[in-house]
Write a protein that holds these residues in place. Structure first.
Motif, PDB file in Angstrom:
ATOM      1  N   THR A  83       4.971  -3.461  10.504  1.00  0.00           N
ATOM      2  CA  THR A  83       4.493  -5.201  10.791  1.00  0.00           C
ATOM      3  C   THR A  83       5.251  -5.622   9.696  1.00  0.00           C
ATOM      4  N   ASP A  84       5.430  -5.308   8.351  1.00  0.00           N
ATOM      5  CA  ASP A  84       5.257  -6.148   7.178  1.00  0.00           C
ATOM      6  C   ASP A  84       6.268  -5.397   6.193  1.00  0.00           C
ATOM      7  N   PHE A  85       7.558  -6.302   5.975  1.00  0.00           N
ATOM      8  CA  PHE A  85       8.377  -4.919   4.858  1.00  0.00           C
ATOM      9  C   PHE A  85       9.298  -6.200   4.139  1.00  0.00           C
ATOM     10  N   THR A  86       9.832  -5.736   3.173  1.00  0.00           N
ATOM     11  CA  THR A  86      11.754  -6.307   2.891  1.00  0.00           C
ATOM     12  C   THR A  86      11.683  -5.574   1.857  1.00  0.00           C
ATOM     13  N   LEU A  87      13.251  -6.074   2.096  1.00  0.00           N
ATOM     14  CA  LEU A  87      14.454  -5.022   1.449  1.00  0.00           C
ATOM     15  C   LEU A  87      15.008  -6.108   0.233  1.00  0.00           C
ATOM     16  N   GLY A  95       0.529  -1.360  -0.282  1.00  0.00           N
ATOM     17  CA  GLY A  95       0.297  -0.283  -0.083  1.00  0.00           C
ATOM     18  C   GLY A  95       0.900   1.354  -0.097  1.00  0.00           C
ATOM     19  N   GLU A  96       2.529   1.459  -0.029  1.00  0.00           N
ATOM     20  CA  GLU A  96       2.928   2.064  -0.064  1.00  0.00           C
ATOM     21  C   GLU A  96       3.449   2.608  -1.259  1.00  0.00           C
ATOM     22  N   GLU A  97       4.105   3.713  -1.154  1.00  0.00           N
ATOM     23  CA  GLU A  97       5.516   3.800  -2.496  1.00  0.00           C
ATOM     24  C   GLU A  97       6.968   3.232  -2.402  1.00  0.00           C
ATOM     25  N   PRO A  98       7.351   2.499  -3.057  1.00  0.00           N
ATOM     26  CA  PRO A  98       8.359   1.749  -2.796  1.00  0.00           C
ATOM     27  C   PRO A  98       9.734   2.899  -2.240  1.00  0.00           C
ATOM     28  N   VAL A  99      10.733   2.655  -1.327  1.00  0.00           N
ATOM     29  CA  VAL A  99      11.487   3.418  -1.360  1.00  0.00           C
ATOM     30  C   VAL A  99      12.911   3.123  -1.562  1.00  0.00           C
ATOM     31  N   THR A 100      13.385   3.373  -2.533  1.00  0.00           N
ATOM     32  CA  THR A 100      15.055   3.438  -3.253  1.00  0.00           C
ATOM     33  C   THR A 100      16.047   3.811  -3.225  1.00  0.00           C
ATOM     34  N   ASP A 101      16.662   3.354  -3.516  1.00  0.00           N
ATOM     35  CA  ASP A 101      18.643   3.893  -3.591  1.00  0.00           C
ATOM     36  C   ASP A 101      19.098   4.651  -2.113  1.00  0.00           C
TER      37      ASP A 101
END
Length: 322
Positions: free
Chosen positions: A284-288, A205-211
Protein backbone atom coordinates in the motif's frame (compact mmCIF):
# COMPACT_ATOMS: atom_id res chain seq x y z
CA UNK A 1 -25.58 9.79 -21.79
CA UNK A 2 -23.27 12.75 -22.33
CA UNK A 3 -19.70 11.75 -23.06
CA UNK A 4 -16.38 13.43 -23.80
CA UNK A 5 -14.07 11.82 -26.34
CA UNK A 6 -10.42 12.82 -25.96
CA UNK A 7 -8.59 12.16 -29.23
CA UNK A 8 -4.82 12.10 -29.60
CA UNK A 9 -4.21 12.94 -33.29
CA UNK A 10 -0.65 11.61 -33.03
CA UNK A 11 -1.77 8.11 -31.94
CA UNK A 12 0.51 5.77 -33.85
CA UNK A 13 -1.93 3.03 -34.94
CA UNK A 14 -5.03 4.99 -35.98
CA UNK A 15 -5.45 7.07 -39.12
CA UNK A 16 -7.64 10.17 -39.45
CA UNK A 17 -10.18 8.10 -41.38
CA UNK A 18 -10.28 5.43 -38.68
CA UNK A 19 -10.75 8.05 -35.99
CA UNK A 20 -13.67 9.56 -37.94
CA UNK A 21 -15.32 6.14 -38.17
CA UNK A 22 -14.88 5.58 -34.43
CA UNK A 23 -16.29 9.01 -33.60
CA UNK A 24 -19.39 8.38 -35.72
CA UNK A 25 -19.89 4.95 -34.12
CA UNK A 26 -19.70 6.39 -30.60
CA UNK A 27 -21.85 9.41 -31.46
CA UNK A 28 -24.62 7.10 -32.64
CA UNK A 29 -25.01 5.76 -29.10
CA UNK A 30 -24.50 8.85 -26.93
CA UNK A 31 -24.36 12.63 -26.86
CA UNK A 32 -20.70 12.96 -27.74
CA UNK A 33 -18.30 15.86 -27.67
CA UNK A 34 -15.00 15.03 -29.39
CA UNK A 35 -11.92 17.13 -28.62
CA UNK A 36 -8.54 16.69 -30.28
CA UNK A 37 -5.54 17.29 -28.03
CA UNK A 38 -3.27 20.14 -29.09
CA UNK A 39 -0.42 20.08 -26.57
CA UNK A 40 1.26 17.91 -23.94
CA UNK A 41 -1.00 17.86 -20.88
CA UNK A 42 -4.14 18.81 -22.85
CA UNK A 43 -5.77 15.43 -22.17
CA UNK A 44 -5.16 15.97 -18.44
CA UNK A 45 -6.83 19.37 -18.61
CA UNK A 46 -9.82 17.88 -20.44
CA UNK A 47 -10.11 15.10 -17.87
CA UNK A 48 -10.10 17.63 -15.04
CA UNK A 49 -12.80 19.71 -16.75
CA UNK A 50 -14.93 16.59 -17.17
CA UNK A 51 -14.48 15.69 -13.48
CA UNK A 52 -15.59 19.17 -12.45
CA UNK A 53 -18.57 19.31 -14.81
CA UNK A 54 -22.07 18.48 -13.66
CA UNK A 55 -23.28 16.41 -16.57
CA UNK A 56 -20.46 14.43 -18.23
CA UNK A 57 -20.94 10.77 -17.33
CA UNK A 58 -18.23 9.18 -19.43
CA UNK A 59 -14.77 10.12 -20.71
CA UNK A 60 -13.39 8.08 -23.62
CA UNK A 61 -9.65 8.20 -24.26
CA UNK A 62 -8.65 7.45 -27.87
CA UNK A 63 -4.88 7.10 -27.94
CA UNK A 64 -2.01 5.26 -26.33
CA UNK A 65 -1.06 4.75 -22.69
CA UNK A 66 0.24 8.33 -22.42
CA UNK A 67 -3.15 9.74 -23.39
CA UNK A 68 -4.92 7.45 -20.94
CA UNK A 69 -2.51 8.46 -18.17
CA UNK A 70 -3.19 12.16 -18.77
CA UNK A 71 -6.97 11.66 -18.77
CA UNK A 72 -6.79 9.65 -15.53
CA UNK A 73 -4.67 12.30 -13.84
CA UNK A 74 -7.21 14.91 -14.87
CA UNK A 75 -10.16 12.89 -13.60
CA UNK A 76 -8.40 12.26 -10.27
CA UNK A 77 -7.02 15.78 -9.85
CA UNK A 78 -9.04 16.23 -6.65
CA UNK A 79 -8.68 12.62 -5.55
CA UNK A 80 -10.59 9.39 -6.17
CA UNK A 81 -14.36 9.31 -5.77
CA UNK A 82 -15.62 6.53 -8.05
CA UNK A 83 -19.32 7.13 -7.50
CA UNK A 84 -19.08 10.85 -8.20
CA UNK A 85 -16.63 10.95 -11.11
CA UNK A 86 -17.28 10.19 -14.79
CA UNK A 87 -16.47 6.67 -15.84
CA UNK A 88 -13.47 6.01 -18.07
CA UNK A 89 -13.43 4.10 -21.35
CA UNK A 90 -10.39 3.40 -23.49
CA UNK A 91 -10.01 2.92 -27.24
CA UNK A 92 -6.40 1.79 -27.91
CA UNK A 93 -4.51 3.85 -30.47
CA UNK A 94 -0.89 3.60 -29.36
CA UNK A 95 1.89 1.16 -30.11
CA UNK A 96 1.56 -0.93 -26.93
CA UNK A 97 -1.73 -0.12 -25.14
CA UNK A 98 -0.87 -1.96 -21.92
CA UNK A 99 -3.74 -0.57 -19.85
CA UNK A 100 -6.41 -1.34 -22.46
CA UNK A 101 -5.12 -4.85 -23.02
CA UNK A 102 -4.84 -5.48 -19.28
CA UNK A 103 -8.55 -4.65 -19.07
CA UNK A 104 -9.18 -7.38 -21.63
CA UNK A 105 -9.95 -5.06 -24.56
CA UNK A 106 -8.97 -5.96 -28.15
CA UNK A 107 -5.83 -4.20 -29.34
CA UNK A 108 -7.56 -3.12 -32.55
CA UNK A 109 -9.29 0.25 -32.20
CA UNK A 110 -12.35 -0.72 -34.25
CA UNK A 111 -12.88 -3.98 -32.37
CA UNK A 112 -12.30 -2.22 -29.04
CA UNK A 113 -14.96 0.38 -29.95
CA UNK A 114 -17.42 -2.44 -30.63
CA UNK A 115 -16.56 -4.04 -27.29
CA UNK A 116 -16.99 -0.66 -25.57
CA UNK A 117 -20.44 -0.12 -27.08
CA UNK A 118 -21.49 -3.64 -26.05
CA UNK A 119 -20.28 -2.98 -22.50
CA UNK A 120 -22.21 0.30 -22.34
CA UNK A 121 -25.42 -1.40 -23.51
CA UNK A 122 -24.94 -4.14 -20.90
CA UNK A 123 -23.90 -1.75 -18.13
CA UNK A 124 -20.61 -3.64 -17.73
CA UNK A 125 -17.95 -1.86 -15.66
CA UNK A 126 -15.35 -2.46 -12.96
CA UNK A 127 -13.70 -0.30 -10.31
CA UNK A 128 -9.92 -0.59 -10.53
CA UNK A 129 -7.06 0.17 -8.17
CA UNK A 130 -4.37 2.58 -9.31
CA UNK A 131 -0.94 3.74 -8.16
CA UNK A 132 0.13 7.20 -7.10
CA UNK A 133 3.69 8.58 -6.90
CA UNK A 134 4.78 11.70 -5.06
CA UNK A 135 7.97 13.35 -3.86
CA UNK A 136 9.02 12.12 -0.42
CA UNK A 137 8.60 14.67 2.40
CA UNK A 138 11.89 15.88 3.86
CA UNK A 139 13.88 15.16 0.69
CA UNK A 140 15.00 17.23 -2.28
CA UNK A 141 12.05 15.82 -4.23
CA UNK A 142 9.32 16.69 -1.74
CA UNK A 143 7.97 19.49 -3.96
CA UNK A 144 7.46 17.15 -6.94
CA UNK A 145 3.69 16.97 -7.64
CA UNK A 146 1.95 13.66 -7.13
CA UNK A 147 0.90 11.72 -10.20
CA UNK A 148 -1.25 8.66 -10.86
CA UNK A 149 -0.27 5.68 -13.00
CA UNK A 150 -2.55 3.05 -14.45
CA UNK A 151 -0.33 0.00 -14.86
CA UNK A 152 3.38 0.52 -14.04
CA UNK A 153 6.14 2.83 -12.91
CA UNK A 154 9.87 2.35 -12.66
CA UNK A 155 12.95 3.91 -11.09
CA UNK A 156 16.31 3.13 -12.66
CA UNK A 157 17.09 0.96 -15.66
CA UNK A 158 13.66 0.62 -17.31
CA UNK A 159 13.00 4.35 -16.92
CA UNK A 160 16.33 5.01 -18.62
CA UNK A 161 15.16 2.91 -21.57
CA UNK A 162 11.92 4.91 -21.74
CA UNK A 163 13.92 8.14 -21.75
CA UNK A 164 16.07 6.93 -24.64
CA UNK A 165 12.99 5.94 -26.64
CA UNK A 166 11.43 9.36 -26.06
CA UNK A 167 14.58 11.06 -27.35
CA UNK A 168 14.32 9.08 -30.58
CA UNK A 169 10.61 9.85 -30.91
CA UNK A 170 11.33 13.56 -30.57
CA UNK A 171 13.66 13.18 -33.56
CA UNK A 172 10.83 11.71 -35.63
CA UNK A 173 11.37 7.97 -35.06
CA UNK A 174 8.31 5.77 -34.66
CA UNK A 175 7.75 4.01 -31.35
CA UNK A 176 8.27 0.40 -32.40
CA UNK A 177 9.14 -2.72 -30.45
CA UNK A 178 12.45 -2.93 -32.32
CA UNK A 179 13.28 0.58 -31.12
CA UNK A 180 12.65 -0.45 -27.50
CA UNK A 181 14.84 -3.54 -27.83
CA UNK A 182 17.72 -1.49 -29.26
CA UNK A 183 17.45 1.01 -26.42
CA UNK A 184 17.46 -1.78 -23.82
CA UNK A 185 20.82 -2.91 -25.19
CA UNK A 186 22.21 0.63 -25.30
CA UNK A 187 20.98 1.40 -21.79
CA UNK A 188 22.66 -1.74 -20.50
CA UNK A 189 25.96 -0.92 -22.21
CA UNK A 190 25.82 2.64 -20.89
CA UNK A 191 24.87 1.75 -17.32
CA UNK A 192 27.55 3.15 -15.04
CA UNK A 193 27.54 0.63 -12.19
CA UNK A 194 25.49 -2.45 -12.89
CA UNK A 195 26.80 -4.52 -9.99
CA UNK A 196 26.12 -2.20 -7.06
CA UNK A 197 22.61 -0.82 -6.83
CA UNK A 198 21.83 2.55 -5.28
CA UNK A 199 18.11 2.05 -4.58
CA UNK A 200 16.64 1.24 -1.15
CA UNK A 201 12.99 0.28 -0.67
CA UNK A 202 11.54 1.26 2.71
CA UNK A 203 8.13 0.40 4.17
CA UNK A 204 6.70 0.64 7.65
CA UNK A 205 7.34 -2.30 9.96
CA UNK A 206 9.70 -4.12 7.57
CA UNK A 207 13.44 -4.32 7.04
CA UNK A 208 14.55 -2.14 4.11
CA UNK A 209 15.46 -3.80 0.82
CA UNK A 210 18.83 -2.39 -0.22
CA UNK A 211 21.20 -2.30 -3.20
CA UNK A 212 18.59 -2.46 -5.96
CA UNK A 213 19.84 -1.54 -9.44
CA UNK A 214 16.31 -1.20 -10.81
CA UNK A 215 12.76 -1.38 -9.53
CA UNK A 216 9.54 -1.95 -11.48
CA UNK A 217 6.26 -1.17 -9.71
CA UNK A 218 3.20 -2.81 -11.22
CA UNK A 219 -0.46 -2.09 -10.74
CA UNK A 220 -1.59 -4.97 -12.93
CA UNK A 221 -0.27 -7.79 -15.05
CA UNK A 222 1.03 -8.07 -17.77
CA UNK A 223 3.63 -5.36 -17.17
CA UNK A 224 4.14 -4.75 -20.89
CA UNK A 225 4.11 -6.42 -24.29
CA UNK A 226 6.72 -7.30 -26.87
CA UNK A 227 4.55 -7.35 -29.98
CA UNK A 228 1.71 -9.62 -28.96
CA UNK A 229 3.76 -11.41 -26.31
CA UNK A 230 2.70 -10.41 -22.77
CA UNK A 231 5.50 -9.85 -20.25
CA UNK A 232 4.79 -10.63 -16.59
CA UNK A 233 7.22 -8.78 -14.32
CA UNK A 234 4.89 -9.28 -11.34
CA UNK A 235 2.37 -12.02 -12.19
CA UNK A 236 0.34 -11.54 -8.99
CA UNK A 237 -0.31 -7.84 -9.63
CA UNK A 238 -3.99 -7.06 -10.01
CA UNK A 239 -6.46 -4.21 -10.43
CA UNK A 240 -8.07 -5.52 -7.21
CA UNK A 241 -4.98 -5.28 -4.96
CA UNK A 242 -2.22 -2.84 -4.05
CA UNK A 243 1.13 -2.47 -5.79
CA UNK A 244 3.68 -5.15 -6.68
CA UNK A 245 7.42 -4.59 -6.98
CA UNK A 246 10.10 -6.41 -8.96
CA UNK A 247 13.58 -5.30 -7.94
CA UNK A 248 16.92 -6.51 -9.31
CA UNK A 249 20.15 -6.25 -7.36
CA UNK A 250 22.51 -6.99 -10.22
CA UNK A 251 22.69 -6.31 -13.95
CA UNK A 252 25.73 -8.26 -15.07
CA UNK A 253 25.73 -9.68 -18.58
CA UNK A 254 24.85 -13.13 -17.25
CA UNK A 255 22.05 -11.88 -14.99
CA UNK A 256 20.53 -9.70 -17.73
CA UNK A 257 20.52 -12.70 -20.07
CA UNK A 258 18.91 -14.85 -17.37
CA UNK A 259 16.26 -12.37 -16.26
CA UNK A 260 15.57 -11.30 -19.84
CA UNK A 261 14.94 -14.91 -20.83
CA UNK A 262 12.73 -15.40 -17.77
CA UNK A 263 10.75 -12.30 -18.67
CA UNK A 264 10.24 -13.47 -22.25
CA UNK A 265 9.08 -16.85 -20.92
CA UNK A 266 7.08 -15.40 -18.03
CA UNK A 267 3.53 -16.58 -17.43
CA UNK A 268 0.61 -15.51 -15.22
CA UNK A 269 1.98 -18.04 -12.72
CA UNK A 270 5.69 -17.16 -12.72
CA UNK A 271 7.83 -14.13 -13.47
CA UNK A 272 11.56 -13.35 -13.13
CA UNK A 273 13.13 -15.00 -10.10
CA UNK A 274 16.51 -15.78 -8.54
CA UNK A 275 18.82 -14.78 -5.71
CA UNK A 276 19.23 -11.24 -7.03
CA UNK A 277 15.54 -10.73 -7.77
CA UNK A 278 13.17 -9.28 -5.15
CA UNK A 279 9.41 -9.72 -5.59
CA UNK A 280 6.90 -8.01 -3.28
CA UNK A 281 3.12 -8.29 -3.53
CA UNK A 282 0.14 -6.11 -2.59
CA UNK A 283 1.91 -3.12 -1.02
CA UNK A 284 0.00 0.00 0.00
CA UNK A 285 2.74 2.48 0.95
CA UNK A 286 6.49 2.40 0.39
CA UNK A 287 9.36 4.67 -0.60
CA UNK A 288 12.23 4.24 -3.03
CA UNK A 289 15.40 6.17 -2.12
CA UNK A 290 18.44 6.39 -4.36
CA UNK A 291 21.96 7.49 -3.48
CA UNK A 292 22.22 9.15 -6.90
CA UNK A 293 19.54 10.72 -9.12
CA UNK A 294 17.89 8.08 -11.31
CA UNK A 295 15.33 8.30 -14.12
CA UNK A 296 11.66 7.80 -13.22
CA UNK A 297 8.92 6.66 -15.59
CA UNK A 298 5.20 6.17 -15.22
CA UNK A 299 3.02 4.41 -17.80
CA UNK A 300 5.87 4.73 -20.29
CA UNK A 301 6.36 8.48 -19.76
CA UNK A 302 9.83 9.66 -18.73
CA UNK A 303 9.59 12.15 -15.84
CA UNK A 304 13.19 13.11 -15.25
CA UNK A 305 15.63 12.26 -12.47
CA UNK A 306 14.60 11.57 -8.86
CA UNK A 307 16.35 10.57 -5.65
CA UNK A 308 13.32 9.75 -3.49
CA UNK A 309 9.74 8.87 -4.47
CA UNK A 310 6.85 7.58 -2.38
CA UNK A 311 4.35 5.10 -3.82
CA UNK A 312 0.76 4.57 -2.71
CA UNK A 313 -1.57 1.84 -3.93
CA UNK A 314 -5.17 3.08 -3.95
CA UNK A 315 -7.89 0.45 -4.16
CA UNK A 316 -11.16 1.17 -5.98
CA UNK A 317 -9.92 4.45 -7.42
CA UNK A 318 -11.81 4.72 -10.71
CA UNK A 319 -14.72 3.13 -12.59
CA UNK A 320 -13.85 1.77 -16.03
CA UNK A 321 -16.15 0.49 -18.79
CA UNK A 322 -15.13 -3.04 -19.85
Amino acid sequence: MRALLVVNPAATTTSARTRDVLIHALASEMKLEAVTTEYRGHARDLGRQAAESKDIELVVALGGDGTVNEVVNGLLHNGPSPENLPRLAVVPGGSTNVFARALGLPNDAVEATGALLDALREGSERTVSLGRVSGTPGTDDEAVPSRWFTFAAGLGFDAGVVGRVEQHRERGKRSTHALYVRQVVRQFLGEGDRRHGSITLERAGEEPVTDLVMSIVCNTSPWSYLGNRPLYASPKASFETGLDVLGLKRLSTASVARYGTQLLRSTPERGPHGKNAVSLHDLTDFTLHSKVPLPLQMDGDHLGLRTSVTFTGVRRALRVIV
